[in-house]
Motif scaffolding. Structure first.
Motif, mmCIF file in Angstrom:
data_model
loop_
_atom_site.group_PDB
_atom_site.id
_atom_site.type_symbol
_atom_site.label_atom_id
_atom_site.label_comp_id
_atom_site.label_asym_id
_atom_site.label_seq_id
_atom_site.Cartn_x
_atom_site.Cartn_y
_atom_site.Cartn_z
ATOM 1 N N ALA A 1 0.890 -1.111 -0.013
ATOM 2 C CA ALA A 1 0.051 -0.040 -0.051
ATOM 3 C C ALA A 1 0.967 1.174 -0.033
ATOM 4 C CB ALA A 1 -0.972 0.093 1.152
ATOM 5 N N THR A 2 1.851 1.245 0.722
ATOM 6 C CA THR A 2 2.919 2.206 0.637
ATOM 7 C C THR A 2 3.566 2.509 -0.705
ATOM 8 O OG1 THR A 2 3.222 2.019 3.250
ATOM 9 C CG2 THR A 2 4.822 3.230 2.008
ATOM 10 N N GLU A 3 3.797 1.354 -1.227
ATOM 11 C CA GLU A 3 4.552 1.611 -2.389
ATOM 12 C C GLU A 3 3.554 2.150 -3.407
ATOM 13 O OE1 GLU A 3 7.920 -1.900 -2.471
ATOM 14 O OE2 GLU A 3 5.700 -2.372 -2.758
ATOM 15 N N LEU B 1 1.096 4.090 -2.900
ATOM 16 C CA LEU B 1 0.913 5.402 -2.623
ATOM 17 C C LEU B 1 2.069 6.548 -3.138
ATOM 18 C CD1 LEU B 1 -0.891 7.707 -1.136
ATOM 19 C CD2 LEU B 1 0.779 7.352 0.761
ATOM 20 N N ILE B 2 3.336 5.711 -3.135
ATOM 21 C CA ILE B 2 4.554 6.473 -3.481
ATOM 22 C C ILE B 2 4.501 6.672 -5.014
ATOM 23 C CG2 ILE B 2 7.037 6.381 -3.670
ATOM 24 C CD1 ILE B 2 6.881 5.045 -0.696
ATOM 25 N N LEU B 3 4.024 5.554 -5.630
ATOM 26 C CA LEU B 3 4.049 5.420 -7.141
ATOM 27 C C LEU B 3 3.151 6.523 -7.322
ATOM 28 C CD1 LEU B 3 4.823 4.321 -9.917
ATOM 29 C CD2 LEU B 3 2.969 2.540 -9.407
ATOM 30 N N ARG B 4 2.132 6.486 -6.916
ATOM 31 C CA ARG B 4 1.041 7.626 -7.398
ATOM 32 C C ARG B 4 1.628 9.188 -7.127
ATOM 33 N NH1 ARG B 4 -2.549 3.829 -5.157
ATOM 34 N NH2 ARG B 4 -4.170 3.079 -6.948
ATOM 35 N N GLU B 5 2.245 9.370 -5.968
ATOM 36 C CA GLU B 5 2.597 10.803 -5.683
ATOM 37 C C GLU B 5 3.756 10.947 -6.690
ATOM 38 O OE1 GLU B 5 4.019 10.291 -1.734
ATOM 39 O OE2 GLU B 5 1.972 10.546 -0.992
ATOM 40 N N LEU B 6 4.536 10.128 -7.138
ATOM 41 C CA LEU B 6 5.776 10.291 -7.976
ATOM 42 C C LEU B 6 5.310 10.735 -9.504
ATOM 43 C CD1 LEU B 6 8.350 7.846 -6.840
ATOM 44 C CD2 LEU B 6 8.529 10.277 -6.427
ATOM 45 N N LEU B 7 4.319 9.771 -9.876
ATOM 46 C CA LEU B 7 3.612 10.044 -11.365
ATOM 47 C C LEU B 7 2.836 11.122 -11.197
ATOM 48 C CD1 LEU B 7 2.481 6.330 -11.873
ATOM 49 C CD2 LEU B 7 4.368 7.598 -13.099
ATOM 50 N N THR B 8 2.156 11.730 -10.300
ATOM 51 C CA THR B 8 1.494 13.091 -9.992
ATOM 52 C C THR B 8 2.302 13.936 -10.310
ATOM 53 O OG1 THR B 8 -0.282 11.927 -8.742
ATOM 54 C CG2 THR B 8 -0.090 14.232 -8.708
ATOM 55 N N ARG B 9 3.644 14.007 -9.488
ATOM 56 C CA ARG B 9 4.631 15.146 -9.819
ATOM 57 C C ARG B 9 5.237 15.137 -11.040
ATOM 58 N NH1 ARG B 9 8.258 13.861 -4.945
ATOM 59 N NH2 ARG B 9 9.927 15.072 -6.035
ATOM 60 N N LEU B 10 5.274 13.854 -11.632
ATOM 61 C CA LEU B 10 5.798 14.142 -13.081
ATOM 62 C C LEU B 10 5.045 14.681 -14.177
ATOM 63 C CD1 LEU B 10 7.612 10.502 -13.324
ATOM 64 C CD2 LEU B 10 8.792 12.824 -13.379
#
Length: 152
Positions: free
Chosen positions: A129-131, A133-142
């Motif tokens: 679940a943490t990974e 969330l991190i993936l979504r956050e990173l993709l959103t930033r990109l």
């Protein structure tokens, strides 16, 4: 040449990895949407129209979906032919047409959203679940940087 060697060389290419991951997700999404008569792109457009009760401009759809405006016109035509969306004149810009989900479009969207979410969950099952969330956050930033943005 060994295909494994070629694939290994590409794992250092972030663009390739993002493109490949996108292709995997699109295929999984298209597979679950097929029985509803939809594909990933028209579904994304329908979802945006359903999220904007007053409608969304074709220009905004093109920008958000990172599509050429002519592609958006074709997608809107396709969804309109299925009576899932309709074009309405904008009250604030007489040149603009807003894409508005019909009642049938909203009903279909409500039905397929959980199905698409299930397909995405299956694709992400190997991540915690943490990974995820991190993936979504990173993709959103990109995505927030947009095309051609300079590094900060």
């Amino acid at each position: 040449m060994d295909p494994a060697t070629n694939a290994h060389a590409l794992t250092d290419d972030v663009g390739f990895l993002l493109s490949r991951a996108s292709a995997v997700f699109v295929r999984a999404t298209n597979a679950v949407l097929a029985s509803y008569g939809l594909r990933a792109r028209p579904y994304s457009l329908l979802l945006m129209a359903c999220s904007a009760p007053a409608g969304v401009s074709q220009r905004d759809l093109a920008e958000t979906l990172a599509l050429d405006p002519s592609q958006v016109v074709s997608l809107v035509d396709e969804l309109a032919a299925s009576a899932l969306v309709e074009r309405r004149p904008s009250e604030t810009d007489r040149r603009a047409k807003l894409v508005v989900a019909t009642e049938a479009g909203r009903a279909l969207c409500a039905e397929v959203v959980p199905v698409v979410e299930g397909a995405a969950a299956a694709q992400l099952a190997d991540l915690s679940a943490t990974e995820q969330l991190i993936l979504r956050e990173l993709l959103t930033r990109l995505m927030a940087r947009g095309p051609g943005a300079s590094p900060q």
